[in-house]
Design an enzyme around this catalytic site. Structure first.
Site, PDB file in Angstrom:
ATOM      1  N   PHE A 419       2.324   5.360   1.758  1.00 42.04           N
ATOM      2  CA  PHE A 419       3.666   5.829   2.111  1.00 42.04           C
ATOM      3  C   PHE A 419       4.616   4.694   2.477  1.00 42.04           C
ATOM      4  O   PHE A 419       5.458   4.841   3.360  1.00 42.04           O
ATOM      5  CB  PHE A 419       3.582   6.848   3.251  1.00 42.04           C
ATOM      6  CG  PHE A 419       2.419   7.777   3.125  1.00 42.04           C
ATOM      7  CD1 PHE A 419       2.438   8.771   2.172  1.00 42.04           C
ATOM      8  CD2 PHE A 419       1.291   7.621   3.903  1.00 42.04           C
ATOM      9  CE1 PHE A 419       1.348   9.606   2.000  1.00 42.04           C
ATOM     10  CE2 PHE A 419       0.200   8.441   3.747  1.00 42.04           C
ATOM     11  CZ  PHE A 419       0.227   9.449   2.790  1.00 42.04           C
ATOM     12  N   CYS A 420       4.457   3.551   1.788  1.00 42.23           N
ATOM     13  CA  CYS A 420       5.320   2.387   2.046  1.00 42.23           C
ATOM     14  C   CYS A 420       5.260   1.969   3.513  1.00 42.23           C
ATOM     15  O   CYS A 420       6.267   1.539   4.076  1.00 42.23           O
ATOM     16  CB  CYS A 420       6.761   2.677   1.633  1.00 42.23           C
ATOM     17  SG  CYS A 420       6.965   2.998  -0.129  1.00 42.23           S
ATOM     18  N   ASN A 421       4.098   2.120   4.131  1.00 39.74           N
ATOM     19  CA  ASN A 421       3.917   1.736   5.539  1.00 39.74           C
ATOM     20  C   ASN A 421       2.527   1.144   5.696  1.00 39.74           C
ATOM     21  O   ASN A 421       1.611   1.768   6.232  1.00 39.74           O
ATOM     22  CB  ASN A 421       4.097   2.952   6.451  1.00 39.74           C
ATOM     23  CG  ASN A 421       4.193   2.566   7.921  1.00 39.74           C
ATOM     24  OD1 ASN A 421       3.687   1.534   8.342  1.00 39.74           O
ATOM     25  ND2 ASN A 421       4.844   3.405   8.701  1.00 39.74           N
TER      26      ASN A 421
END
Length: 837
Positions: A419-421
């Site tokens: 999740f781009c994290n």
């Protein structure tokens, strides 16, 4: 109450837990005055039959929003706001009205904050990064639980002399000073601290008071570093379902994306800038509309006095901004405000968390590992996001790609990965920096479907709720998990559930509401299941090898000349450099040039292409249609009569050649939409995606328009095992075999024995096994009729412990002296070589 016998067994009636009456006893603040069903019917009819659980990615827009917006722009003339005509003034005034409405939504005024429109949250973050006055002493500090677009600021800061300082979430308070350090009047070095109001990974809400604490230099890292500290609050995830009061949180810079709030318009965000801090931002580039005055022949430039005008280069997307007016109207009309949305969505998320975290396999092992800091005690500390991985009955993680594929079959829309994290992903999943680097070396990159490396997860599954989410969405999701991934009988950890219910009651009491009465649940078994014991092969993923080494035989050979269209069975066929000659050499694209597959257009399977080698023709056949042909184009002369174009297959960009108007018209008539037939250019080479471990390099073999590797092989015994578990749909094994769309079918093997092979020889050709095939919902398409059913994939999942892999990818090893001389023949013996122990 639960009967004592059932309590001893530790089982509870999961279906009775999944009722609206149970949910209401747990959470009373559902819906918006009891009109949610009407809202769905009037505003979201398009999602009937869909369980949409990716609101953290983007929420959905109501139909009235678009209708009102279209009516607006069809009745009014909106000109360029940089002009002064009546239409331009109308645009300018409307935009200024929208700016005010944005500030009003966050409980602030134009005197305190300015709205700078951007293309999204990432563009707003980039604007701050490029305008902040970095110096060699400046720090860019950020929480490790942060979005990629935040961490990316460090590249700009470092290039201009700044120093990046990542901070773990617990350090902010743990290393704080007892008293604020106050403004440092001597040292005015500018520093920037960024943290998310809500983690887009776990939904954890960080204290909005951190903004004041950093600015006052009481919290770490500001308390340990002299200078002037500014706060960048990443609010993109938070504002989708929660109110943000800037009176309580006077952050200096707040980036947001409006599609996460409203679903429409997309491609529009904003940077809210505290006016007292705006002066520190310095731009080097200036575009149209940002200059008060400049000279073209001399380095002279004066920026606009208005903060918004100063940073909005060129003409803003004024029609999109005008749409925001209707977005705010629709949101308020439907829900009554963000507080109501927060209560509604948190209740759904908490209920889902309670049941999923209490759900157990028949052997009492938990079904899910949930990644959260707390236990969803309050909407002030937790957003409407639930992040988890599913676990099989042996305690092994089920890869998120398997969950995603099965969810797609049930029309459940969720999100998987990191999740781009990366920071939160590493923290919750326990992935070290060294492991991340090794995963990259193994071929895993952000956004792909490699969900497990050496048995360890590389990401997780996320479900998230929006203001139009319903209890039925929770119910369908939970039933999906129980049906597809839980070893029966389904059970619930009663002690944990009771503890969570107590926490909910305490939270309700703290809000001033009455404590909910205890839930009375009767124990009982859920879902009638097939009580036949699964074979060992179905539990372990592959069966025992034949101890007596009986003969293995290649029984069927299929090629699929047009990707996703029907199979063409052959008995003897040449092997080319990319696999079986002409296999997946063509594909169908829609009017926008996007590849069509049976996932979107099931009728593709009713097209029966045939390769006629003597006439050098590809024949297109379908019921009710005249047969037409296109040249095989196997000559070396480059054709100039047909258009060369670029397309994508499984993320790979490929060079293709259009096959002409006759084929396009034939396909368009049959499929009922504009389509074209294209073929892979003979001058284009597409490298393999699979990386076989033995005897062949990634560059020594190339691919046609296949998904992963040159060949797919399946085993009749494995198909038969799946067929036995299917209740009714497939009476003939050959029909089921065609659903799995293999090139090679073998017999004489134990079920799933092929999973344990590393090489095999068929006839005179040696093959390397590149890995197992992760099956998608195309397996559910009946290749005879084009209709869908869930049964094959459900049965496969049940027998593979939640895994949906079936068949193995192969790559051939052709003789160096004659790479195109190989032939495959049905009836040839198969000689496998298992992996070394």
């Amino acid at each position: 109450c639960c009967c004592s016998c059932s309590e001893k067994n530790g089982s509870m009636d999961f279906q009775k837990l999944c009722t609206f009456e149970t949910f209401q006893r747990l959470w009373s603040e559902y819906g918006y005055g009891g009109k949610l069903e009407d809202v769905i019917e009037q505003e979201f009819r398009r999602i009937k039959g869909i369980t949409y659980l990716d609101h953290a990615g983007t929420t959905l827009h109501p139909e009235s929003l678009v209708r009102d917006y279209c009516l607006d722009i069809s009745r009014n003339v909106y000109g360029n706001p940089h002009s002064h005509s009546p239409s331009s003034r109308l645009t300018h005034d409307t935009i200024e009205r929208v700016r005010y409405r944005v500030l009003q939504h966050f409980n602030t005024t134009p005197e305190e904050y300015s709205v700078i429109f951007t293309s999204g949250c990432t563009a707003a973050l980039k604007l701050v990064a490029e305008s902040f006055p970095w110096s060699p002493q400046s720090l860019f500090s950020y929480l490790t639980d942060g979005h990629t677009s935040v961490v990316g600021i460090r590249g700009v800061a470092s290039a201009r002399g700044g120093v990046a300082l990542p901070v773990a979430p617990q350090e902010v308070d743990n290393r704080a000073k007892e008293e604020a350090q106050g403004e440092d009047v001597i040292c005015q070095t500018p520093h920037l601290f960024c943290y998310p109001a809500q983690s887009n990974f776990s939904g954890r809400k960080y204290p909005l008071s951190h903004a004041r604490g950093i600015q006052a230099r009481r919290l770490y890292p500001a308390c340990d570093h002299r200078g002037r500290w500014f706060v960048l609050l990443d609010a993109a995830s938070h504002v989708s379902c929660s109110p943000l009061n800037l009176q309580d949180c006077p952050a200096d810079f707040i980036p947001i994306s409006f599609y996460k709030m409203f679903g429409f318009p997309t491609g529009l965000g904003a940077l809210l800038v505290r006016n007292d801090a705006a002066g520190i931002l310095k731009k080097t580039y200036f575009g149209g509309g940002t200059a008060a005055a400049y000279l073209s022949g001399e380095d002279y430039y004066v920026h606009s006095a208005n903060i918004s005008d100063r940073f909005e280069d060129g003409t803003v997307p004024f029609l999109d901004i005008i749409a925001l007016n209707h977005s705010f109207e629709a949101l308020h009309k439907i829900t009554g405000g963000m507080h109501n949305i927060q209560q509604h969505t948190f209740g759904l998320a908490r209920y889902t968390y309670m049941l999923l975290s209490s759900l157990c396999h028949g052997n009492r092992r938990p079904v899910a590992q949930i990644y959260t800091e707390g236990q969803f005690e309050s909407p002030s500390t937790q957003g409407a996001i639930l992040n988890f991985n599913l676990i099989d009955s042996h305690g092994q993680i089920i890869g998120y790609s398997q969950v995603d594929r099965m969810a797609g079959l049930y029309n459940i829309h969720l999100r998987t990965g990191c999740f781009c994290n990366t920071g939160a992903c590493q923290s919750f999943l326990g992935i070290t920096n060294q492991q991340m680097k090794r995963n990259l070396q193994s071929g895993h990159v952000c956004g792909d479907s490699i969900d497990l490396v050496d048995g360890q997860p590389t990401g997780s599954v996320r479900v998230s709720f929006g203001y139009m989410s319903t209890f039925e969405d929770c119910q369908k999701f939970l039933n999906f998990v129980a049906e597809c991934f839980v070893e029966k009988p389904v059970s619930v950890d009663q002690a944990r559930l009771e503890k969570l219910k107590t926490t909910t009651a305490a939270a309700a009491t703290s809000r001033g509401s009455k404590e909910d009465p205890p839930i009375r649940i009767t124990n009982g078994e859920v879902n009638k299941v097939d009580e036949r014991k699964p074979t060992e092969a179905s539990l372990t993923g592959f069966g025992h090898r034949n101890s007596h080494r009986e003969a293995y035989t290649l029984t069927n050979i299929y090629i699929y000349p047009i990707k996703s269209c029907g199979a063409f069975e052959v008995h003897d066929w040449p092997v080319g450099p990319q696999g079986l000659l002409y296999d997946r050499g063509w594909m169908v694209v829609n009017g926008n040039g996007v590849c069509l597959s049976q996932k979107r257009e099931t009728r593709l399977c009713l097209i029966r292409p045939q390769v006629h080698l003597p006439s050098n023709k590809l024949l297109l056949q379908a019921s009710g249609m005249d047969t037409i042909s296109v040249p095989l184009e196997n000559s070396t002369r480059k054709h100039t009569s047909h258009r060369v174009c670029q397309s994508k297959v499984c993320g790979d960009r490929v060079e293709t050649v259009d096959c002409g108007d006759e084929a396009a018209s034939w396909l368009s008539d049959f499929l009922g939409q504009p389509c074209r037939l294209i073929r892979q250019s003979p001058y284009f080479t597409r490298d393999m995606k699979k990386r076989p471990s033995g005897g062949i390099s990634a560059t020594s073999a190339s691919l046609s328009l296949v998904n992963e590797a040159q060949y797919l092989m399946i085993n009749r015994a494995s198909v038969e095992l799946i067929q036995k578990q299917m209740s009714s749909s497939e009476k003939h094994q050959d029909n089921l075999i065609r659903r799995f769309r293999a090139n090679l079918v073998i017999t004489g093997v134990e079920p799933f024995e092929e999973d344990n092979w590393s090489h095999l020889i068929i006839g005179n050709t040696r093959f390397v096994v590149g890995g197992q095939c992760g099956r998608c919902q195309m397996v559910g398409v009946d290749q005879q009729t084009g209709t869908r059913t869930k049964e094959p994939l459900m049965s496969l999942s049940a027998h593979r412990g939640g895994r949906v892999t079936f068949g193995v990818y192969l790559t051939h090893q052709l003789p160096q002296e004659s790479p195109t001389a190989a032939f495959l023949s049905a009836g040839s013996p198969v000689h496998p070589e298992p992996h070394s122990p």
